[in-house]
Design a protein around this motif. Sequence first.
Motif, PDB file in Angstrom:
ATOM      1  N   GLU A 147       1.101  -1.650  -0.095  1.00 11.38           N
ATOM      2  CA  GLU A 147       0.070  -0.120  -0.026  1.00 11.38           C
ATOM      3  C   GLU A 147       0.967   1.176   0.498  1.00 11.38           C
ATOM      4  N   LYS A 148       0.359   2.092  -0.377  1.00  9.19           N
ATOM      5  CA  LYS A 148       0.976   3.955  -0.581  1.00  9.19           C
ATOM      6  C   LYS A 148       1.082   3.875   1.182  1.00  9.19           C
ATOM      7  N   PRO A 149       1.841   4.752   1.450  1.00 11.19           N
ATOM      8  CA  PRO A 149       2.795   5.881   1.004  1.00 11.19           C
ATOM      9  C   PRO A 149       4.663   4.328   1.267  1.00 11.19           C
ATOM     10  N   ASP A 177      -0.900   2.842  -6.385  1.00 12.41           N
ATOM     11  CA  ASP A 177      -1.509   4.310  -6.203  1.00 12.41           C
ATOM     12  C   ASP A 177      -3.181   4.166  -6.894  1.00 12.41           C
ATOM     13  N   HIS A 178      -4.427   4.225  -5.549  1.00 10.71           N
ATOM     14  CA  HIS A 178      -5.506   3.906  -5.885  1.00 10.71           C
ATOM     15  C   HIS A 178      -5.992   4.845  -6.993  1.00 10.71           C
ATOM     16  N   TYR A 179      -5.298   5.783  -7.439  1.00  9.26           N
ATOM     17  CA  TYR A 179      -5.955   6.910  -8.300  1.00  9.26           C
ATOM     18  C   TYR A 179      -6.462   5.939  -9.752  1.00  9.26           C
ATOM     19  N   LEU A 180      -4.929   4.796  -9.866  1.00 14.83           N
ATOM     20  CA  LEU A 180      -4.624   4.656 -11.474  1.00 14.83           C
ATOM     21  C   LEU A 180      -5.639   3.505 -11.586  1.00 14.83           C
ATOM     22  N   GLY A 181      -6.538   2.952 -10.716  1.00 18.05           N
ATOM     23  CA  GLY A 181      -7.410   1.978 -10.437  1.00 18.05           C
ATOM     24  C   GLY A 181      -8.461   2.847 -10.413  1.00 18.05           C
ATOM     25  N   LYS A 182      -8.887   4.336 -11.109  1.00 16.08           N
ATOM     26  CA  LYS A 182      -9.920   4.574 -11.418  1.00 16.08           C
ATOM     27  C   LYS A 182      -9.866   5.347 -12.682  1.00 16.08           C
ATOM     28  N   SER A 183     -11.080   4.313 -13.223  1.00 12.00           N
ATOM     29  CA  SER A 183     -12.002   4.408 -14.863  1.00 12.00           C
ATOM     30  C   SER A 183     -11.252   6.328 -15.208  1.00 12.00           C
ATOM     31  N   THR A 215      -8.384  18.650  -4.956  1.00 14.73           N
ATOM     32  CA  THR A 215      -8.990  19.188  -3.723  1.00 14.73           C
ATOM     33  C   THR A 215     -10.681  18.606  -2.793  1.00 14.73           C
ATOM     34  N   GLU A 216     -10.433  18.756  -1.828  1.00 19.66           N
ATOM     35  CA  GLU A 216     -11.486  17.730  -0.897  1.00 19.66           C
ATOM     36  C   GLU A 216     -11.594  19.246  -0.423  1.00 19.66           C
ATOM     37  N   MET A 217     -13.253  19.010   0.324  1.00 23.23           N
ATOM     38  CA  MET A 217     -13.822  19.582   1.462  1.00 23.23           C
ATOM     39  C   MET A 217     -13.436  18.715   2.647  1.00 23.23           C
ATOM     40  N   ASP A 222     -10.318  12.138  11.982  1.00 24.31           N
ATOM     41  CA  ASP A 222      -9.031  11.478  12.696  1.00 24.31           C
ATOM     42  C   ASP A 222      -7.639  11.010  12.548  1.00 24.31           C
ATOM     43  N   ARG A 223      -7.295  10.923  11.539  1.00 24.85           N
ATOM     44  CA  ARG A 223      -5.829  10.659  10.524  1.00 24.85           C
ATOM     45  C   ARG A 223      -4.947  12.242  11.115  1.00 24.85           C
ATOM     46  N   THR A 224      -5.095  12.961  12.557  1.00 24.35           N
ATOM     47  CA  THR A 224      -4.188  14.096  13.354  1.00 24.35           C
ATOM     48  C   THR A 224      -2.497  13.340  13.003  1.00 24.35           C
ATOM     49  N   ARG A 234       3.188  15.429   0.140  1.00 21.18           N
ATOM     50  CA  ARG A 234       4.132  13.481   0.791  1.00 21.18           C
ATOM     51  C   ARG A 234       1.978  12.323   0.042  1.00 21.18           C
ATOM     52  N   ASP A 235       0.763  13.072   0.689  1.00 28.67           N
ATOM     53  CA  ASP A 235      -0.229  12.243   0.635  1.00 28.67           C
ATOM     54  C   ASP A 235      -0.495  12.328  -0.213  1.00 28.67           C
ATOM     55  N   MET A 236      -0.157  13.593  -1.334  1.00 26.54           N
ATOM     56  CA  MET A 236      -1.147  13.126  -2.467  1.00 26.54           C
ATOM     57  C   MET A 236      -0.616  14.091  -3.873  1.00 26.54           C
ATOM     58  N   ILE A 237       0.367  15.242  -3.777  1.00 26.49           N
ATOM     59  CA  ILE A 237       1.004  15.550  -4.964  1.00 26.49           C
ATOM     60  C   ILE A 237       2.241  13.781  -5.029  1.00 26.49           C
ATOM     61  N   SER A 239       2.163  11.530  -5.085  1.00 23.20           N
ATOM     62  CA  SER A 239       1.147   9.724  -5.897  1.00 23.20           C
ATOM     63  C   SER A 239      -0.021  10.624  -6.466  1.00 23.20           C
ATOM     64  N   HIS A 240      -0.867  10.931  -5.960  1.00 26.85           N
ATOM     65  CA  HIS A 240      -1.845  10.379  -7.009  1.00 26.85           C
ATOM     66  C   HIS A 240      -2.022  11.840  -8.214  1.00 26.85           C
ATOM     67  N   VAL A 241      -1.196  13.224  -7.479  1.00 31.86           N
ATOM     68  CA  VAL A 241      -1.218  14.278  -8.867  1.00 31.86           C
ATOM     69  C   VAL A 241      -0.515  14.214  -9.330  1.00 31.86           C
ATOM     70  N   ALA A 338      -5.544  19.885  -1.733  1.00 30.33           N
ATOM     71  CA  ALA A 338      -5.887  20.826  -0.865  1.00 30.33           C
ATOM     72  C   ALA A 338      -6.717  20.460   0.268  1.00 30.33           C
ATOM     73  N   LYS A 339      -7.264  20.170   1.165  1.00 30.29           N
ATOM     74  CA  LYS A 339      -7.811  20.256   2.429  1.00 30.29           C
ATOM     75  C   LYS A 339      -8.496  20.823   2.498  1.00 30.29           C
ATOM     76  N   ARG A 340      -9.661  20.729   2.650  1.00 30.79           N
ATOM     77  CA  ARG A 340     -11.387  22.271   4.030  1.00 30.79           C
ATOM     78  C   ARG A 340     -10.726  22.897   2.608  1.00 30.79           C
ATOM     79  N   ILE A 372     -12.241  14.738 -13.857  1.00 33.58           N
ATOM     80  CA  ILE A 372     -12.363  13.259 -13.121  1.00 33.58           C
ATOM     81  C   ILE A 372     -13.647  13.106 -12.123  1.00 33.58           C
ATOM     82  N   GLN A 373     -13.791  14.104 -11.016  1.00 31.94           N
ATOM     83  CA  GLN A 373     -14.540  13.315 -10.427  1.00 31.94           C
ATOM     84  C   GLN A 373     -14.771  14.463  -9.228  1.00 31.94           C
ATOM     85  N   PRO A 374     -16.162  14.705  -8.685  1.00 33.59           N
ATOM     86  CA  PRO A 374     -17.009  13.816  -8.735  1.00 33.59           C
ATOM     87  C   PRO A 374     -17.422  14.152 -10.214  1.00 33.59           C
TER      88      PRO A 374
HETATM   89  C1  BG6 Z   1      -5.112   9.398   0.104  1.00 35.17           C
HETATM   90  C2  BG6 Z   1      -5.152  10.086   1.110  1.00 35.17           C
HETATM   91  O1  BG6 Z   1      -4.813   8.739  -0.733  1.00 35.17           O
HETATM   92  O2  BG6 Z   1      -6.170   9.437  -1.115  1.00 35.17           O
HETATM   93  C3  BG6 Z   1      -6.397  10.950   1.726  1.00 35.17           C
HETATM   94  O3  BG6 Z   1      -4.049   9.356   1.770  1.00 35.17           O
HETATM   95  C4  BG6 Z   1      -7.085  11.406   0.277  1.00 35.17           C
HETATM   96  O4  BG6 Z   1      -5.778  11.772   2.246  1.00 35.17           O
HETATM   97  C5  BG6 Z   1      -7.123  10.294  -0.269  1.00 35.17           C
HETATM   98  O5  BG6 Z   1      -8.243  12.005   0.875  1.00 35.17           O
HETATM   99  C6  BG6 Z   1      -8.285  10.747  -1.053  1.00 35.17           C
HETATM  100  O6  BG6 Z   1      -8.824   9.670  -2.459  1.00 35.17           O
HETATM  101  P1  BG6 Z   1     -10.309  10.056  -3.105  1.00 35.17           P
HETATM  102  O7  BG6 Z   1     -10.297   8.482  -3.645  1.00 35.17           O
HETATM  103  O8  BG6 Z   1     -10.965   9.921  -2.568  1.00 35.17           O
HETATM  104  O9  BG6 Z   1     -10.525  11.160  -3.967  1.00 35.17           O
END
Ligand code: BG6
Length: 483
Positions: A147-149, A177-183, A215-217, A222-224, A234-237, A239-241, A338-340, A372-374
């Motif tokens: 799994e990541k990371p 990198d679960h984004y690669l599984g997104k259609s 970006t996310e809202m 609880d992952r502080t 590290r969390d998003m750029i 990998s996914h971005v 970004a979050k929020r 890509i989403q939503p």
């Molecule tokens: C994870 C991050 O890899 O991807 C999370 O650790 C993030 O912080 C999540 O919220 C976003 O994934 P998705 O599929 O909901 O866009």
Amino acid sequence: QIDPCTLVLFGASGNLSRVKLMPGLFRLDALGRLPEKMAILSVGRSEVSLEAWRADIKGMLDAKFKKGYDQKVFERFIARNFYHANPPTDPNAFAKMKDKLSDEATFPQNLAFFLSVRPSDFAQVVDQLAEVGLTNEDKYWRRVVIEKPFGTNLPSAKELQASISKHLKESQIYRIDHYLGKSALQNILLQRFANTVLEPIWNSEYIDHVQITNTEMLGVGDRTQFYDATGALRDMIQSHVLQTLALTTMEQPKDLSPDAVRAEKIKVLEAIRPIPVNDIEHHAFRAQYAAGEINGEKVPGYLEELGDSSSVVETYAALKLFIDNPRWKGVPFYIRTAKRLHEADTRICIRFKKAPLQIGNGQHQNWLIIGIQPRECIKLEIESKIPGLDINTRTIELDAANRQDGDETVDAYEALLLNLMEGDNSQYLHISEVEAQWRLVDPVIEAWAKDRKPVHQYPAGSRDPEASKVIFEHEDQFWRYSI
Ligand code: BG6
């Protein structure tokens, strides 16, 4: 065609397994995509009876599929499921697991190990699997999902790789990198290369710049603790971005085979110019969310949630990148996460250069947007004459949703689990991709960790902080939003 196999799920009682993996496997079973002879052995730390484990799985499915599910499929699925306790204190735990797996009538001998464990345990679990001979491929295949990371920076990723490659060949390692599984992400390559209209203009001759946004809202929830040791870069750029960027910018692979696709992604990731360490402030921007409002509800700021006002860890990160190859010469890529923020949106926005004919005060620059989403869509903004006596233009949109009524909705993990059993690792990361991604972000992470000045704040639910514009090359560039 999938061989009979056993999926061994480490960390089976954890959140990923409950919310994604078990429901995903169930859905694959319901779709008739699992081979008849396929077993799932869940591995956890504590002793749990088979009955209790199966009841637990039922609870996971009930929670996920609120509208119910097919009882026949459920009977079939539950009969595939087994449990093994692997207490960390038992030195013989892995030997006992091997004994259990040797019951060939229950457990087909092709084995896929899914490690949904703490990243610091990856190497040790692989060592222990190897010690008891469970990583050797002779008659049967053996695969390991990490799994990541994969590491926390380049040196630790290399260390992990050196450790696991003592026991596993590259073809046995599945780095997620679960984004690669997104259609919708897989669609980028298809839209680019299964059409003739996009590729000719997909280069620096026509493109002014590209924005890749994720970006996310949601906040960190609880992952502080995890988040404060990680940060948005590290969390998003990392990998996914960067994977989204690679798919957007890579050259055409000779076919869609895993080797061909990954080779082109590696090439383009390695062609990204390193961020100049002496000019980080014009190439990278970070910020933290402060208290604010999301959907009309008051939410606390990051530092409050963390309970530590000295943290400089970013919940917003934006980078400016350049790709040093002929196709992308001089084109800035602005990538951000970004979050929020005020909207949850993942998209690729491409702004084209100014048209030769400029009329009135309009900008006359076309945008192409890949949602890509939503919303999975492709949208082209073009200038068009306003009907009437005067010669003037306005922007109109060609907007097509990719998703149509009745289309299957497949979760990224479902797709990746299927690929794993099929032995197709094209949607998993090659070690060279992971390394190139760390190489790029490491200098920024290090510079930011050293810089203890308070970071910019943005109220939860707001748009990008004004100061983030510092990374733009030109004054007429601005962040694109979906609304
Ligand atoms: C994870 C991050 O890899 O991807 C999370 O650790 C993030 O912080 C999540 O919220 C976003 O994934 P998705 O599929 O909901 O866009």
